[in-house]
Design an enzyme around this catalytic site. Structure first.
Site, short mmCIF file in Angstrom:
data_model
loop_
_atom_site.label_atom_id
_atom_site.label_comp_id
_atom_site.label_asym_id
_atom_site.label_seq_id
_atom_site.Cartn_x
_atom_site.Cartn_y
_atom_site.Cartn_z
N SER A 38 1.65 -9.88 -1.36
CA SER A 38 1.18 -8.32 -1.07
C SER A 38 1.47 -7.85 0.33
CB SER A 38 -0.27 -8.10 -1.13
OG SER A 38 -0.98 -8.97 -0.40
N LYS A 93 0.88 -1.14 -0.01
CA LYS A 93 0.01 0.07 -0.03
C LYS A 93 0.83 1.09 0.01
CE LYS A 93 -4.66 -1.39 1.71
NZ LYS A 93 -4.35 -2.83 2.09
N GLU A 113 -10.14 7.26 3.73
CA GLU A 113 -10.96 6.35 4.61
C GLU A 113 -10.28 5.20 4.86
OE1 GLU A 113 -12.78 7.03 1.38
OE2 GLU A 113 -11.51 5.35 0.65
C1 LIG Z 1 -5.02 -3.86 1.50
C2 LIG Z 1 -4.50 -5.32 1.04
C3 LIG Z 1 -4.97 -5.90 0.11
C4 LIG Z 1 -6.15 -5.63 -0.72
O1 LIG Z 1 -6.02 -4.54 -1.25
P1 LIG Z 1 -5.83 -4.33 -2.82
O2 LIG Z 1 -5.97 -2.98 -3.08
O3 LIG Z 1 -6.64 -5.52 -3.82
O4 LIG Z 1 -4.62 -4.61 -3.22
C5 LIG Z 1 -4.00 -7.26 -0.29
N1 LIG Z 1 -3.08 -7.48 0.55
C6 LIG Z 1 -2.60 -6.63 1.47
C7 LIG Z 1 -1.36 -7.07 2.40
C8 LIG Z 1 -3.28 -5.54 2.00
O5 LIG Z 1 -2.77 -4.73 3.05
#
Ligand SMILES: *Cc1c(COP(=O)(O)O)cnc(C)c1O
Length: 393
Positions: free
Chosen positions: A377, A90, A112
């Site tokens: 992610s 993020k 938000e």
């Molecule tokens: C917020 C988050 C997501 C989901 O958000 P996307 O906008 O779909 O990427 C996925 N993995 C992690 C670790 C997150 O913090």
């Protein structure tokens, strides 16, 4: 083959656009008219890359997971977004947008957040830049996500609990939009590839650093820039958009998106938007969303707070609609099991969101010689309590 770039009106195929109150038009116009040339400036690019390098810790490694590869009889590579500062992808986006906000002369940032992850990433870059930060959050989420609320506060952000409606993310969004209408010197920092045009495109661009790096890293390791498949979880869709970005016009790379099935797609406790959703307007753009016949948002459910979102961004709706993307879902249980497996085999505790992407390895079969990149992610520190209690239940 369809075009997967946004068109001049802000559409990906039939999805996207800007469905916003009249009062917001000047704000959106300002952004739309300026963001492209600002981020193309050399000085912007230099500052963005140097922060990604020295503050975030990029490039993140592309790691060949040998034990997972052996188990699944294919070549599995993990793109380690979990190693970024603040623990997920993020921050790539919040760094990009905070630099943009500064250049637009904005002194106050609003956002938000549902689970608090985007709130933390926003509060982080506001501290970095010395800007005022207000984060709207449903009152119910404020209670459920105390550690992230405390992080935001320590970072100097003001967390505004929203008591209207279901006291969750969509109510926080409404409140943020209300704030934005009333405060022209404010920048609204959106956390995924959602919202009115140009946000989905902008966020995808900032996250595209992920696939940019995958290309040269995979080339170093295999001789080819192009994986046979890229797999990512989808909440709103930003980590997936970033991981897919440079491969969308390369048909030999399969784009595999994994949504959260919650307790099961047909249990009424799910967040599998493509399976359950239909076209509607959510968060200022036309996309796929979970809604009742009269257009009321259906509350989503997922064990992972980051995938607990009732829609997907327009880019993903278009990938789904044109069949360029393959959409699957994984249940809470499948994700938790996959997280344990990954931890045991590779010594990596993934975020619950991420574990939905890895869970798909149980359902899809790849060839032995294929190269499969999974976007890791985020890291799982924030989810430890959930992991432990799920297994002990
Ligand atoms: C917020 C988050 C997501 C989901 O958000 P996307 O906008 O779909 O990427 C996925 N993995 C992690 C670790 C997150 O913090």
């Amino acid at each position: 083959m369809s075009n997967y770039k946004v068109d001049e009106n802000g559409y990906y195929g039939k999805f996207g656009g800007a469905y916003i109150p009249e009062m917001l038009h000047p704000h959106i116009e300002e952004l739309k008219n300026n963001f492209r040339h600002i981020i193309a400036e050399e000085e912007f690019q230099t500052e963005f890359s140097s922060l990604l390098k020295d503050y975030v810790g990029r490039p993140t490694p592309l790691y060949y997971a040998s034990r997972m590869s052996e188990l699944y009889q294919t070549n599995i590579y993990f793109k380690r977004e979990d190693l970024n500062h603040t623990g997920a992808h993020k921050v790539n986006n919040t760094i990009g947008q905070i630099l943009l906000a500064k250049r637009l002369g904005k002194t106050r940032i609003i956002a938000e957040t549902g689970a608090g992850q985007h709130g933390v990433a926003t509060a982080t870059v506001c501290a970095l830049m010395g800007l005022e930060c207000i984060v709207y959050m449903g009152a119910k989420d404020v209670e459920r996500q105390a550690p992230n609320v405390n992080r935001m506060k320590m970072l100097g952000a003001k967390v505004e609990a929203v008591h209207s409606g279901s006291k969750t993310l969509k109510d926080a969004t409404n409140e943020a939009i209300r704030d934005w209408i009333n405060n022209p010197d404010t920048y609204y920092l959106i956390g995924s590839v959602v919202g009115p045009h140009p946000y989905p495109e902008m966020v995808a661009l900032f996250q595209s650093v992920i696939s940019d790096e995958i290309k040269w890293q995979l080339k170093e390791k295999t001789g080819s820039e192009f994986p046979d498949a890229v797999i990512a979880c989808v909440g709103g869709g930003s980590n997936a958009a970033g991981a897919f970005y440079h491969f969308t016009n390369h048909p030999n790379t399969r784009l595999i998106a994994v949504e959260a099935a919650g307790e099961g797609v047909n249990t009424g406790k799910s967040a599998a938007t493509t399976a359950l959703g239909s076209i509607g307007i959510l968060h200022g753009s036309k996309s796929l969303m979970m809604q009742t016949v009269d257009g009321q948002i259906v509350e989503p459910h997922s064990i992972s707070a980051g995938l607990d979102y009732p829609g997907i961004g327009p880019f993903h709706a278009h990938l789904y609609d044109t069949k360029r993307g393959e959409f699957y879902s994984a249940t809470d249980e499948e994700a938790v099991k996959s997280a344990y497996e990954l931890t045991k085999l590779e010594g990596i505790i993934p975020a619950l969101e991420t574990a939905h992407a890895t869970a798909i390895l149980k359902k899809l079969k790849f060839k032995k010689e294929e190269n499969v990149v999974i976007n890791l992610s985020g890291r799982g520190d924030k989810d430890l309590a959930t992991y432990i209690s799920y297994i002990n239940e």
